[in-house]
Design a protein around this motif. Structure first.
Motif, PDB file in Angstrom:
ATOM      1  N   ASP A 177       0.820  -1.214   0.000  1.00 32.01           N
ATOM      2  CA  ASP A 177       0.000   0.000   0.000  1.00 32.01           C
ATOM      3  C   ASP A 177       0.861   1.276   0.000  1.00 32.01           C
ATOM      4  N   GLY A 217      -2.472   3.165  -4.202  1.00 37.23           N
ATOM      5  CA  GLY A 217      -2.103   2.392  -3.014  1.00 37.23           C
ATOM      6  C   GLY A 217      -2.913   2.729  -1.785  1.00 37.23           C
ATOM      7  N   ARG A 218      -4.021   3.471  -1.949  1.00 40.10           N
ATOM      8  CA  ARG A 218      -4.807   3.856  -0.782  1.00 40.10           C
ATOM      9  C   ARG A 218      -6.085   3.036  -0.600  1.00 40.10           C
ATOM     10  N   THR A 219      -6.526   2.359  -1.672  1.00 40.40           N
ATOM     11  CA  THR A 219      -7.764   1.572  -1.575  1.00 40.40           C
ATOM     12  C   THR A 219      -7.501   0.121  -1.975  1.00 40.40           C
ATOM     13  N   ILE A 220      -7.967  -0.782  -1.136  1.00 37.85           N
ATOM     14  CA  ILE A 220      -7.840  -2.206  -1.424  1.00 37.85           C
ATOM     15  C   ILE A 220      -9.172  -2.719  -1.945  1.00 37.85           C
ATOM     16  N   TRP A 238      -0.171  -6.150   2.375  1.00 42.13           N
ATOM     17  CA  TRP A 238      -1.461  -6.794   2.658  1.00 42.13           C
ATOM     18  C   TRP A 238      -1.468  -8.172   1.996  1.00 42.13           C
ATOM     19  N   ILE A 268      -7.168   1.856   3.248  1.00 39.37           N
ATOM     20  CA  ILE A 268      -6.091   1.189   3.997  1.00 39.37           C
ATOM     21  C   ILE A 268      -6.012   1.627   5.459  1.00 39.37           C
ATOM     22  N   ILE A 294      -5.080  -3.563  -5.559  1.00 43.49           N
ATOM     23  CA  ILE A 294      -4.942  -2.279  -4.879  1.00 43.49           C
ATOM     24  C   ILE A 294      -4.986  -1.168  -5.917  1.00 43.49           C
ATOM     25  N   ARG A 349      -2.545  -7.484   7.459  1.00 45.68           N
ATOM     26  CA  ARG A 349      -1.556  -6.469   7.107  1.00 45.68           C
ATOM     27  C   ARG A 349      -0.242  -6.777   7.826  1.00 45.68           C
TER      28      ARG A 349
END
Lengths: 186, 366
Positions: free
Chosen positions: B219, B282-285, B225, B298, B278, B250
């Motif tokens: 992330d 890199g902020r939302t999974i 993750w 995240i 992702i 994580r």
């Protein structure tokens, strides 16, 4: 001289087609409604110019157009060619016959074929031609008839596939010896 | 008049040569497959049918299928094309059931080398995923029981070393000098992640995460993750029974310990989990449970209650860093073409694009 032509047209409901599924295994598949039409043409002749010498030939040409008319499970396949059915095929032989030997050749042409129902171009099989050459010596003896044959299959070492990703034999040789014993019926 | 004809001919010849030069140029720049923001779609093909393929989808959604075959005089890739990874100007394609690694030019998809190694200690018997370490070095996971990470020298295109890891190693992610390898168990069970020092090629530690870790992403905060699918009982197929929970964990890369754990599916459930991606820099999974796709910030403290996309079973999931689109890869069966369903970041369907057989992932060019 024999010249024959046959034209056919058929519509088949619930047609069952044997086609490869995985790893070269064939399985019958019910592909609903299919249409087949085509032409079978044949020329055959034997030319004799004395008692023991003759020239024989036969040429078969086959045009086939086989398509899926309606596939209930996937209508986007409608109108596509049925897999592994070539549109054009030529089968022929030419033989010279003598008292002591026969010499001749076979010629086969198979046109391009689709290998899947979606008719994906990159998986299509390329057309190929094959020539086989053969010679056979004949002997007629008191108690038996004998024939010794030698044949070269795939004379020009053509690379071809009948089933996708399965290579077929290149040039190969075939030797046969045939003996027929004569017996008197009492 | 004759002079004029001569002149005209000369001019024509010059024009022709310029044209032909231009044509050569455009042939060289045909390597648009490495265009930033465009995607390479991995189509597994049918097991044993030699029809795995690669599709290219440009930033406008225009697709080119079978790009490898078209770039290599019709020759096929083989089958169960597991993954594609771009390392520098090279592309690494892992072809699982053909027991080989194909190295291509990432711009043209012309074949550069094929790595087939059948020696006992290091081999390509069950290749899964690749990861670029430097422009000239890559890791490839291999094995369905005893697992290895093969170290590949991209100058010589050979395997130079083999690192023993857990069983059935799958996806990898890298942070700093550490490479995190999911030990999925392969045909058995494993629940660990191996950490490899990428400069010494040695395993520095092995940490417990949860049963069957398969997918892994990094992330924006440089944490890792891991999607642990959990053990499943398939004996009553098509009903699945989860024997151990599916989890999203994580790994804090500062301490290399698990510091967050979400249960996606409880043991005893008939749901199944397949995908992890992702997006949003890199902020939302994004992850999927059965036919539902969820998005998770995240920094979130709990799992979202409602999915952003539902109703379709996807075999693969990808998120575009270029426009934040979410791509669901659908393989209706493994004998006919699959589709990429493109969604906006909030889950509105844009369109679907026909690709090759059995698409399992889309990899966006950086």
């Amino acid at each position: 001289m024999i010249i024959s032509n046959a034209v056919y047209y058929s519509i088949i409901n619930n047609n069952i087609v044997w086609s490869p599924i995985v790893s070269g295994l064939y399985s019958p598949q019910n592909i609903k409604k299919t249409r087949h039409y085509g032409l079978e043409s044949k020329i055959e002749n034997t030319i004799l110019w004395n008692k023991t010498n003759a020239f024989k030939f036969s040429i078969n040409y086959n045009y086939n157009h086989s398509t899926i008319v309606n596939d209930e499970t996937n209508r986007s396949l409608n109108g596509n060619f049925i897999r592994y059915k070539p549109q054009h095929t030529i089968k022929s032989y030419f033989i010279f016959e003598d008292k002591y030997f026969n010499i001749g050749l076979n010629y086969l042409y198979v046109g391009q074929r689709f290998t899947d129902d979606e008719n994906i171009k990159v998986f299509q099989l390329k057309p190929y031609s094959l020539v086989d050459l053969f010679i056979a010596f004949k002997g007629n003896f008191k108690k038996a008839n004998a024939e010794f044959g030698f044949k070269i299959n795939n004379l020009f070492n053509t690379k071809y596939e009948s089933l996708r990703s399965y290579a077929q034999p290149l040039r190969n040789y075939n030797i046969t010896l045939l003996i027929n014993y004569k017996s008197k019926l009492k | 008049m004759k002079k004029l004809t001569m002149k005209f001919t000369v001019v024509m010849l010059v024009c022709l040569s310029v044209l032909s030069c231009k044509k050569e140029e455009s042939d060289n720049t045909l390597g648009t497959y490495a265009e930033t923001g465009a995607a390479i779609v991995v189509n597994e093909g049918n097991y044993g049918s030699s029809n795995g393929s690669v599709s290219y989808i440009d930033r406008n959604g225009v697709v080119s299928n079978y790009i490898y075959e078209n770039a290599n005089a019709g020759s096929s890739l083989g089958d169960v094309l597991q993954s594609y990874t771009k390392v520098g100007n090279k592309g690494i394609i892992c072809v699982n059931n053909s027991f080989k690694i194909e190295i291509v030019d990432a711009r043209t998809f012309k074949r550069i080398a094929t790595i087939v190694d059948t020696t006992a200690t290091q081999n390509t018997s069950y290749v899964r995923y690749a990861l670029g370490i430097t422009e000239t070095k890559a890791y490839v996971t291999n094995g369905n029981y005893a697992g290895e990470v093969e170290v590949i020298d991209l100058n010589t295109n050979t395997i130079i070393k083999s690192i023993n890891v857990g069983k059935g190693p799958e996806q990898m992610a890298m942070n700093g000098n550490n490479v995190y390898v999911c030990n999925s168990g392969g045909f058995d069970v494993d629940s660990t992640v191996s950490i490899i020092n990428a400069s010494t090629d040695l395993v520095t530690s092995t940490i417990n995460v949860g049963d069957i870790p398969t997918k892994i992403v990094k992330d924006a905060q440089n944490n890792i993750w891991v999607l642990c699918a959990g053990q499943s009982d398939y004996s009553n197929w098509p009903t699945i029974n989860k024997l151990s929970p599916a989890q999203l964990v994580r790994i804090n890369t500062a301490t290399n310990t698990v510091d967050k754990r979400f249960t996606l599916i409880d043991a005893g459930s008939a749901s199944y989990v397949v995908n992890l991606a992702i997006g949003d820099n890199g902020r939302t999974i994004y992850y999927s449970v059965s036919n539902r796709i969820y998005s998770l910030d995240i920094t979130a403290g709990s799992l979202p209650a409602t999915p952003i996309i539902s109703g379709r079973d996807f075999y693969g999931l990808a998120a575009s860093p270029y426009n934040n689109q979410i791509w669901g890869l659908q393989a209706p069966n493994f004998t006919s073409s699959g589709y990429v369903f493109r969604y906006t970041a909030n889950g509105t369907l844009i369109d679907s694009i026909q690709v090759g057989i059995g698409p399992n992932n889309a990899i966006f060019n950086k």
